[in-house]
Design an enzyme around this catalytic site. Sequence first.
Site, PDB file in Angstrom:
ATOM      1  NE  ARG A  43      -3.328   0.187   2.967  1.00  0.00           N
ATOM      2  CZ  ARG A  43      -4.242   0.282   3.921  1.00  0.00           C
ATOM      3  NH1 ARG A  43      -4.618   1.461   4.363  1.00  0.00           N
ATOM      4  NH2 ARG A  43      -4.775  -0.787   4.432  1.00  0.00           N
ATOM      5  CB  THR A  61      -1.875   7.170  -3.334  1.00  0.00           C
ATOM      6  OG1 THR A  61      -1.280   5.857  -3.358  1.00  0.00           O
ATOM      7  CG2 THR A  61      -0.937   8.156  -3.994  1.00  0.00           C
ATOM      8  CG  ASP A 111       0.192  -8.623  10.482  1.00  0.00           C
ATOM      9  OD1 ASP A 111       0.311  -7.467  10.066  1.00  0.00           O
ATOM     10  OD2 ASP A 111       0.529  -9.639   9.803  1.00  0.00           O
ATOM     11  CG  ASP A 163       3.672  -9.489  11.889  1.00  0.00           C
ATOM     12  OD1 ASP A 163       4.558  -9.624  11.021  1.00  0.00           O
ATOM     13  OD2 ASP A 163       3.318  -8.374  12.327  1.00  0.00           O
TER      14      ASP A 163
END
Length: 222
Positions: free
Chosen positions: A117, A121, A213, A216
Site C-alpha cells: 500500500r 495515496t 496480523d 506476523d
Amino acid sequence: MSTALPLESLAHNAPGIQVLNHPLIQHKLTLLREKDRSSSSFRRLLQEISLLMAYEVTREMPTQMVEIETPLERMRSPVIDGKKTVFVVIMRAGAGLLDGMLDVVPGARVGHVGLYRNPETLQAVEYYFKMPAGMPERDAIVLDPMLATGHSAVAAVTRLKATNPRSIRFVCLLAAPEGLRTFRAAHPDVPVYTAAIDRQLNEHGYIVPGLGDAGDRIYGTK
Ligand code: URA
C-alpha cells in the site's frame, strides 16, 4: 466480550458470500484466534482449516468420466483435472492457506500476486505478478486470510482478470463487513468464501475481534 457476527445480521447475506460454518472449521478458527498460540500451532491450524475449506470451494469443480478397471470389472468414473485449477496467493499471508488447498488438489498450479500500500495515496501498488500459462482454461482460487479494507483483494482480482481465467473465487479466513462491501461492489461476479464475518475494522485497519496480523502470526515476525 465480542463474537463474530452471525451471517443473518448482515446486509451482505447475499448470493456470492458463503460463510463456511462447519463445526470443525469453527472450532479450529477459535483456537487460531487465541493470542498466545505459537506460530507453529497457528500454521498447522491454518493448514487444517484451509484443507477443510477446500472441500466447499471446489464443490462446483468440473469432472470428466474416465474408464478404469476395478478388480471386478471395467467402469466409467469421474475425475477432476486438478491442473486446471490455479491457486493465486496474495503475498505474503495468502501462502498460509496454500498447503491445505494443495493437500486436496495436489495437481493445481500456483500463481502469486505481491502488492503493497502506497502510504501517501493508500492505493495498492503491484510489485510481483506471476501466473502459469494458459489462464483462459483455468479456474482461479484467490487466497488471502484477511479481507480487511478489501483494497488489496480488489486490486489483485482486477489484475488477475486481465489474464482472463475461466472463473475466479476468493477465499479468506476472516472478512470485515467493510471489506466485503468494497470487494462485492468492485467484483460482484466473484464469489467470496470465508470462515467468519467479524464485527468491523478498527482505526488501524485491523479486523476485530480478528486474530491480529496474519502474516506476523504465520511467520513469527513480531
Ligand atoms: N491484515 C491482517 O493480517 N489482519 C487484519 O486484521 C487486517 C489485515
